[in-house]
Design an enzyme around this catalytic site. Structure first.
Site, PDB file in Angstrom:
ATOM      1  CG  ASP A  40     -17.587  -3.643 -31.406  1.00 40.06           C
ATOM      2  OD1 ASP A  40     -18.816  -3.793 -31.270  1.00 40.06           O
ATOM      3  OD2 ASP A  40     -16.778  -4.561 -31.193  1.00 40.06           O
ATOM      4  CB  SER A  67     -25.430 -10.607 -29.307  1.00 39.91           C
ATOM      5  OG  SER A  67     -25.073 -10.160 -30.591  1.00 39.91           O
ATOM      6  CD  GLU A  80     -18.471  -8.695 -26.743  1.00 37.63           C
ATOM      7  OE1 GLU A  80     -17.434  -9.350 -26.842  1.00 37.63           O
ATOM      8  OE2 GLU A  80     -19.607  -9.193 -26.890  1.00 37.63           O
ATOM      9  CD  GLU A 124       8.795  -1.991 -23.624  1.00 34.49           C
ATOM     10  OE1 GLU A 124       9.393  -3.056 -23.416  1.00 34.49           O
ATOM     11  OE2 GLU A 124       8.093  -1.782 -24.643  1.00 34.49           O
ATOM     12  CG  HIS A 178      -1.765   1.254   1.309  1.00 36.08           C
ATOM     13  ND1 HIS A 178      -2.383   1.810   0.203  1.00 36.08           N
ATOM     14  CD2 HIS A 178      -2.086   2.061   2.360  1.00 36.08           C
ATOM     15  CE1 HIS A 178      -3.053   2.894   0.571  1.00 36.08           C
ATOM     16  NE2 HIS A 178      -2.877   3.078   1.871  1.00 36.08           N
TER      17      HIS A 178
END
Length: 517
Positions: free
Chosen positions: A476, A417, A283, A157, A132
């Site tokens: 999408d 869906s 989604e 990276e 923590h």
């Protein structure tokens, strides 16, 4: 070492022998925590007695879940920490050994207030160590967007240093709100851990970060990467660079360039002037694909047997089984991989359920968009939401857009869906609260396959518009975009992290956030 009175969950117990507590593995763990405290103090993570560290004792002869826990105390200067300052606990959090009180001006020994939160990471994630930190960057990063429930970054990276992530992946860290007392964070941290199974950290707004790993080395490595990435986020923000997109372009550059935006609507989110309705996919559009694939689907798969067993004689489940039987018979005729015959009811409840589970697991693995599966999944998810084992996730720009469209008199619908019930559950139980008040209706595969033009004609007929061109559809999926366009809809393709690539020269307008509309 005798206990000097501790405020942790349990009094000193006798579940571990004195010889073991004084043995080499425990001694090394005590010394390690003291060393890490001194190291992290120099990093600025645990100054002013803030922050804390805990590790499991490294004893290969004992299963990780049963190993003793060493935890740093509260109110002690971390740069002066020594092995004798540590608490030793059983795997369930019971204190086995506590430090001896030191003379004034030292405070009486007290176990860290983080103890119940540390235990959540141990019990829910099988962690080997938890850190923590109160590092400055962990606080400031949560202040850049005070309403955000998540921190997101991609194409850096150092993301590769986070377990389960690569350079191109999107890093998502849940953010929970701070409380006056540390222990009051326990429930919200637990909920975040459950809602984000891929996460190895939770940010606490204006406070700090909790990081866990399989071992102290893994936890330390990830903590260093998180601090680096959060510091980079702050510096990129100062430079006006967007850290959430692969291109790392100027923040809100697309928004500045689009004349379609209205100054009356904060953060954009205004549909085209001709649009009377907005129809949204879920989604990859309103919700990360990873939430569906990593949380929702596994939950349905892991609970299908229990659901069918406990509700087998209900009318709802009888209807689910009837639809599944019809679908499976069709799959067998068509040679669908993974389909297995379902025995008649006379074969017995257990045999029927075994075959249904095998078929459902195969359907989920293949990500089939079929009504019998989606209906059953919706019923399983309903139980998950009722038990608070599931919580809906949406991108942070979605609630703002829904609110602004609603305020502008634009009706918003969902076409997914997933079953209509599943849609209502997701939007009714999000990390941003109940969003259903901004939605006017729901469509699922009972309306038709989302890749077929006829389905969008049916949607337009249900919405009662004068022309399909008055409907804006955001998805999408390229094939869905084509089908909607062929019906006359205005179409925008959503580009979100993890979405499938689009074909070259696809010809559709794209957005990365609803704020660009």
């Amino acid at each position: 070492m005798a206990c000097g009175g501790c405020s942790c969950e349990a009094a000193v117990g006798a579940t571990a022998s004195e010889a073991y507590l004084e043995g080499e593995p425990v001694r090394e763990a005590r010394e390690l925590v003291a060393e890490l405290c001194r190291h992290f103090y120099a990093q600025g993570w645990v100054t002013g007695t803030g922050g804390s560290i805990t590790v499991k004792v490294n004893d290969p002869a004992v299963p990780l879940a049963d190993r003793l826990i060493v935890m740093s105390p509260s109110g002690v200067q971390k740069e002066r920490m020594v092995a004798e300052d540590m608490y030793v606990m059983a795997a369930d959090g019971k204190v086995l050994s506590a430090p001896v009180a030191k003379p004034w001006p030292n405070k009486p020994p007290k176990c860290t207030d983080c103890a119940p939160l540390f235990m959540k990471a141990y019990l829910m994630r099988g962690a080997g160590a938890v850190i923590h930190s109160h590092g400055m960057e962990t606080c400031i990063a949560t202040m850049l967007n005070p309403g955000a429930k998540e921190f997101r970054m991609t194409h850096m990276e150092m993301i590769k240093g986070i377990k389960g992530h690569g350079y191109r992946d999107e890093l998502v860290i849940p953010i929970v709100e701070n409380t006056p007392y540390e222990y009051e964070l326990t429930d919200s941290l637990s909920e975040a851990i459950a809602a984000y199974p891929k996460a190895t950290a939770v940010l606490v707004r204006n406070h700090g970060i909790y990081v866990w790993g399989d071992s102290w080395i893994n936890a330390k490595t990830q903590a260093e990467c998180y601090h680096y990435l959060l510091d980079a986020c702050i510096k990129l923000y100062q430079l006006g660079i967007d850290w959430t997109t692969p291109e790392h372009g100027p923040i809100n550059n697309a928004k500045r360039q689009r004349s379609i935006l209205s100054s009356e609507i904060p953060n954009g989110c205004r549909a085209a002037d001709s649009s009377k309705c907005v129809v949204l996919d879920i989604e990859g559009t309103t919700t990360p694909i990873s939430f569906v694939t990593d949380v929702m689907f596994p939950y349905a798969r892991d609970n299908v047997r229990e659901h069918l067993t406990s509700t087998f004689d209900s009318e709802e489940t009888k209807d689910d089984i009837k639809l599944l039987r019809i679908q499976i018979e069709d799959d067998l005729r068509n040679g669908i991989s993974g389909a297995v015959p379902v025995p008649p009811d006379e074969a017995g409840k257990e045999e029927v359920i075994n075959s249904l589970v095998a078929n459902v697991e195969s359907m989920i693995k293949a990500d089939r968009k079929i009504t019998p599966l989606k209906q059953l999944q919706g019923h399983i998810w309903r139980t998950g939401f009722e038990k608070k084992e599931l919580q809906g996730v949406v991108f942070e720009d979605v609630p703002v857009a829904l609110k602004n469209w609603h305020s502008s008199g634009i009706k918003v619908y969902i076409y997914s869906s997933g079953s209509r019930e599943a849609q209502r559950l997701l939007f009714g139980n999000t990390t941003y609260g109940d969003l259903r008040k901004f939605l006017c209706g729901y469509f699922d595969t009972t309306t038709g396959n989302k890749r077929e033009t006829r389905s969008y004609f049916e949607v337009s007929q249900s919405l009662g518009v004068d022309s399909p061109s008055q409907i804006l559809f955001i998805t999408d999926v390229f094939q869905e975009a084509v089908a909607a366009k062929n019906t006359g809809f205005e179409v925008i393709i959503s580009i979100r992290p993890g979405n499938a690539p689009l074909p070259d020269n696809h010809g559709f307008r794209t957005i990365k956030s609803f704020s660009e509309i």
